[in-house]
Motif scaffolding. Structure first.
Motif, PDB file in Angstrom:
ATOM      1  N   CYS A 115       0.838  -1.197   0.000  1.00  0.00           N
ATOM      2  CA  CYS A 115       0.000   0.000   0.000  1.00  0.00           C
ATOM      3  C   CYS A 115       0.875   1.249   0.000  1.00  0.00           C
ATOM      4  N   GLY A 150      -0.260  -3.772  -6.361  1.00  0.00           N
ATOM      5  CA  GLY A 150      -0.618  -2.852  -5.283  1.00  0.00           C
ATOM      6  C   GLY A 150      -0.556  -1.409  -5.756  1.00  0.00           C
ATOM      7  N   HIS A 151      -0.072  -0.532  -4.904  1.00  0.00           N
ATOM      8  CA  HIS A 151      -0.029   0.880  -5.295  1.00  0.00           C
ATOM      9  C   HIS A 151       0.994   1.138  -6.396  1.00  0.00           C
TER      10      HIS A 151
END
Length: 217
Positions: A115, A150-151
Motif C-alpha cells: 500500500c 498494489g499501489h
C-alpha cells in the motif's frame, strides 16, 4: 516589554530600536554582572522578530501587537496541526508494521499487496530489527514493484519509489523485470539469486538490468 514600546513603529523605527538593543547587548557582554542578562537577550530577539515581521509586511506598515498575536495564534495552530499529522502518520506506520509482521509469521506476506506508505513501514521494520536488512520485506517490495502490484500499479508511485527504496531493492526490481521477460513465469525461488546479487552489488545489478533492456526485440 518590547511589544508595547514597538506599537505604531515603522520599519525604520524598529530598525533604530534594534540597533540600540544590539548596542546594549554588546555593552552588557563586557560586564560580568550583566553578561547573563536573559531579559536583555530576550528583548533583542523580540526586536529582531518584529523587524522581520515588518520587513515581510506591506510597505509603510506599522507594528500592531494585535495583528502580531493573531499571526502567532495562526502559526501555533498550524504547528499543532502539523504535529498531530506527524503523530497520526507515525501511528499508521507502526500499525502497518505490526500487520506486516503478523503476515510474515503466517507466511502470507507474499500474497499481500503493498500500500501507499509501505516504504516507510519497511524502514520501521528495519529499525525494529536493529538496522538489519529485512530480506523478505525487500524481496516482497521488489517483486511488487517489478510486477506493478498494489499501489505500484500507479506510474507515479513507481517513480516515487525511486527516492524511497534502497538501491539494492530498486536494482533487484529492475533485474526482475528483465529476467521475467527473458524467462516468463519463473517461480519466486528461482529468482532468489538476483536478490543476493542486488544486495552485494546494486550498481552492477542495475547496470546489468539496463544492459538487458537492449536485448529487447
Amino acid at each position: 516589554m518590547v511589544r508595547p514600546r514597538a506599537t505604531g513603529m515603522t520599519a525604520a523605527d524598529v530598525a533604530a530600536a534594534l540597533e540600540d538593543a544590539r548596542f546594549d547587548a554588546r555593552h552588557d557582554s563586557r560586564h560580568e554582572h550583566l553578561a547573563d542578562d536573559e531579559r536583555g537577550r530576550a528583548e533583542l530577539v523580540e526586536w529582531e522578530r518584529i523587524e522581520q515581521l515588518l520587513a515581510d509586511a506591506a510597505s509603510g506598515a506599522v507594528y500592531d501587537p494585535g495583528v502580531d498575536v493573531h499571526e502567532e495564534l495562526v502559526a501555533e495552530a498550524a504547528s499543532a496541526t502539523a504535529r498531530e499529522a506527524e503523530w497520526c502518520e507515525a501511528a499508521r506506520i507502526a500499525a502497518r508494521a505490526d500487520e506486516l509482521q503478523a503476515l510474515r509469521e503466517l507466511g502470507t506476506l507474499e500474497q499481500t499487496e503493498p500500500c501507499t506508505g509501505d516504504e516507510a513501514v519497511r524502514d520501521e521494520l528495519t529499525r525494529r530489527a536493529g538496522g538489519y536488512v529485512q530480506a523478505d520485506v525487500d524481496a516482497w517490495l521488489a517483486h511488487a514493484l517489478a510486477a506493478h502490484v498494489g499501489h505500484y500499479r500507479d506510474p507515479a508511485a513507481r517513480e516515487e519509489a525511486a527516492g524511497l527504496l534502497t538501491p539494492p531493492v530498486l536494482a533487484y526490481a529492475a533485474l526482475l523485470v528483465e529476467l521475467v521477460r527473458l524467462v516468463p513465469g519463473p517461480d519466486v525461488d528461482q529468482l532468489a539469486f538476483a536478490a543476493r546479487f542486488a544486495t552485494v552489488e546494486p550498481e552492477a545489478v542495475g547496470a546489468l538490468a539496463a544492459f538487458l533492456t537492449r536485448a529487447r526485440p
